[in-house]
Design a protein around this motif. Structure first.
Motif, PDB file in Angstrom:
ATOM      1  N   ASP A   1      -9.805  12.415 -12.645  1.00  0.00           N
ATOM      2  CA  ASP A   1      -8.455  12.324 -12.066  1.00  0.00           C
ATOM      3  C   ASP A   1      -7.966  10.876 -12.068  1.00  0.00           C
ATOM      4  OD1 ASP A   1      -8.329  15.020 -11.595  1.00  0.00           O
ATOM      5  OD2 ASP A   1      -8.519  14.897  -9.408  1.00  0.00           O
ATOM      6  N   VAL A   2      -6.687  10.719 -12.350  1.00  0.00           N
ATOM      7  CA  VAL A   2      -6.063   9.386 -12.327  1.00  0.00           C
ATOM      8  C   VAL A   2      -5.163   9.291 -11.102  1.00  0.00           C
ATOM      9  CG1 VAL A   2      -4.540   7.775 -13.527  1.00  0.00           C
ATOM     10  CG2 VAL A   2      -6.133   9.199 -14.835  1.00  0.00           C
ATOM     11  N   ILE A   3      -5.465   8.322 -10.258  1.00  0.00           N
ATOM     12  CA  ILE A   3      -4.718   8.118  -9.013  1.00  0.00           C
ATOM     13  C   ILE A   3      -3.879   6.854  -9.186  1.00  0.00           C
ATOM     14  CG2 ILE A   3      -4.924   7.677  -6.534  1.00  0.00           C
ATOM     15  CD1 ILE A   3      -7.901   9.113  -8.315  1.00  0.00           C
ATOM     16  N   GLU A   4      -2.601   6.924  -8.833  1.00  0.00           N
ATOM     17  CA  GLU A   4      -1.746   5.745  -8.989  1.00  0.00           C
ATOM     18  C   GLU A   4      -0.795   5.583  -7.809  1.00  0.00           C
ATOM     19  OE1 GLU A   4       1.136   6.002 -12.200  1.00  0.00           O
ATOM     20  OE2 GLU A   4       0.943   8.189 -12.210  1.00  0.00           O
ATOM     21  N   VAL A   5      -0.456   4.334  -7.544  1.00  0.00           N
ATOM     22  CA  VAL A   5       0.541   4.029  -6.515  1.00  0.00           C
ATOM     23  C   VAL A   5       1.911   4.261  -7.129  1.00  0.00           C
ATOM     24  CG1 VAL A   5       1.494   2.228  -5.017  1.00  0.00           C
ATOM     25  CG2 VAL A   5      -0.978   2.335  -5.432  1.00  0.00           C
ATOM     26  N   ARG A   6       2.785   4.955  -6.401  1.00  0.00           N
ATOM     27  CA  ARG A   6       4.139   5.224  -6.876  1.00  0.00           C
ATOM     28  C   ARG A   6       4.852   3.918  -7.211  1.00  0.00           C
ATOM     29  NH1 ARG A   6       8.585   7.753  -2.864  1.00  0.00           N
ATOM     30  NH2 ARG A   6       8.293   5.643  -2.090  1.00  0.00           N
ATOM     31  N   GLU A   7       5.653   3.929  -8.240  1.00  0.00           N
ATOM     32  CA  GLU A   7       6.315   2.718  -8.754  1.00  0.00           C
ATOM     33  C   GLU A   7       7.026   1.936  -7.655  1.00  0.00           C
ATOM     34  OE1 GLU A   7       6.812  -0.052 -11.452  1.00  0.00           O
ATOM     35  OE2 GLU A   7       5.873   1.849 -12.010  1.00  0.00           O
ATOM     36  N   LYS A   8       7.789   2.632  -6.803  1.00  0.00           N
ATOM     37  CA  LYS A   8       8.561   1.964  -5.745  1.00  0.00           C
ATOM     38  C   LYS A   8       7.673   1.317  -4.677  1.00  0.00           C
ATOM     39  CE  LYS A   8      12.726   4.865  -6.003  1.00  0.00           C
ATOM     40  NZ  LYS A   8      13.562   5.844  -5.260  1.00  0.00           N
ATOM     41  N   SER A   9       6.399   1.718  -4.628  1.00  0.00           N
ATOM     42  CA  SER A   9       5.513   1.245  -3.551  1.00  0.00           C
ATOM     43  C   SER A   9       4.586   0.115  -3.984  1.00  0.00           C
ATOM     44  CB  SER A   9       4.674   2.421  -3.038  1.00  0.00           C
ATOM     45  OG  SER A   9       5.481   3.541  -2.756  1.00  0.00           O
ATOM     46  N   LYS A  10       4.606  -0.240  -5.267  1.00  0.00           N
ATOM     47  CA  LYS A  10       3.648  -1.215  -5.788  1.00  0.00           C
ATOM     48  C   LYS A  10       3.818  -2.622  -5.231  1.00  0.00           C
ATOM     49  CE  LYS A  10       2.704   1.227 -10.096  1.00  0.00           C
ATOM     50  NZ  LYS A  10       2.812   1.250 -11.569  1.00  0.00           N
TER      51      LYS A  10
END
Length: 205
Positions: free
Chosen positions: A139-148
């Motif tokens: 699984d790939v987990i990522e921080v939402r663009e607006k929250s980076k």
């Protein structure tokens, strides 16, 4: 997003250990329990007391998970093949909030739960807002663009307090993490000694 210092520090003092290994923990100065009688509570624990303490410490480490939720994780671990203690740790480390904390996207496991709840995280491109969501290898987990660019995230990434374990492949420039495998107990970087075998004994009495 607020940081729950009081909760973390209360847990540390109750356990008499700096369970997250944080430099600001009050246990670094006062290795006794809270309250006016804290210094006198040094009696020898019974076997039950030792098991209960091990359970409270492990439960507290993962953000003071509710008893109902923690017991369910134990039941799931007991149903799996292999060592129940190892399975218990594996299931706890698969929680989305634990993965977010391990990846250093947030400074504390409490912040991780709040971060997921507020919809800042995507798993395989889809928004997931359930902290107990079980992540799978690959699984790939990522921080939402607006929250980076949130101050909380930038502070955590730059912190030298802890390292990212090797069962996560993290790219802080893109704010993504790939969950490569479920860790064994020995792989998990606990700052203090955890005893999942005593937790198993507690629930199997």
């Amino acid at each position: 997003m607020s940081k729950r210092h009081s909760v973390k520090y209360k847990l540390d003092r109750r356990m008499g250990e700096n369970i997250w290994g944080r430099p600001k923990s009050p246990v670094n100065k006062r290795e006794y329990g809270p309250g006016q009688h804290g210094q006198r509570r040094k009696g020898k624990l019974s076997d039950f007391g030792v098991q209960l303490r091990a359970k409270q410490k492990l439960k507290g480490y993962y953000g003071d998970v509710s008893e109902k939720q923690f017991h369910k994780i134990y039941v799931d671990a007991a149903r799996m093949r292999g060592d129940t203690g190892e399975n218990l740790i594996g299931l706890l480390e698969r929680r989305l909030d634990a993965v977010i904390y391990r990846a250093k996207f947030v400074p504390t496991v409490f912040a991780a739960r709040q971060f997921v709840n507020h919809g800042h995280i995507r798993v395989n491109g889809k928004r997931v807002n359930i902290p107990s969501y079980q992540v799978r290898p690959g699984d790939v987990i990522e921080v939402r663009e607006k929250s980076k660019q949130l101050a909380l995230v930038l502070e955590a990434v730059q912190s030298a307090e802890r390292d990212v374990p090797d069962y996560l492949d993290v790219d802080h420039s893109k704010m993504t993490a790939t969950y490569s495998r479920v860790p064994a107990f020995a792989d998990v970087p606990y700052p203090v000694q955890m005893e999942p075998n005593l937790v198993v004994e507690f629930y199997s009495r």
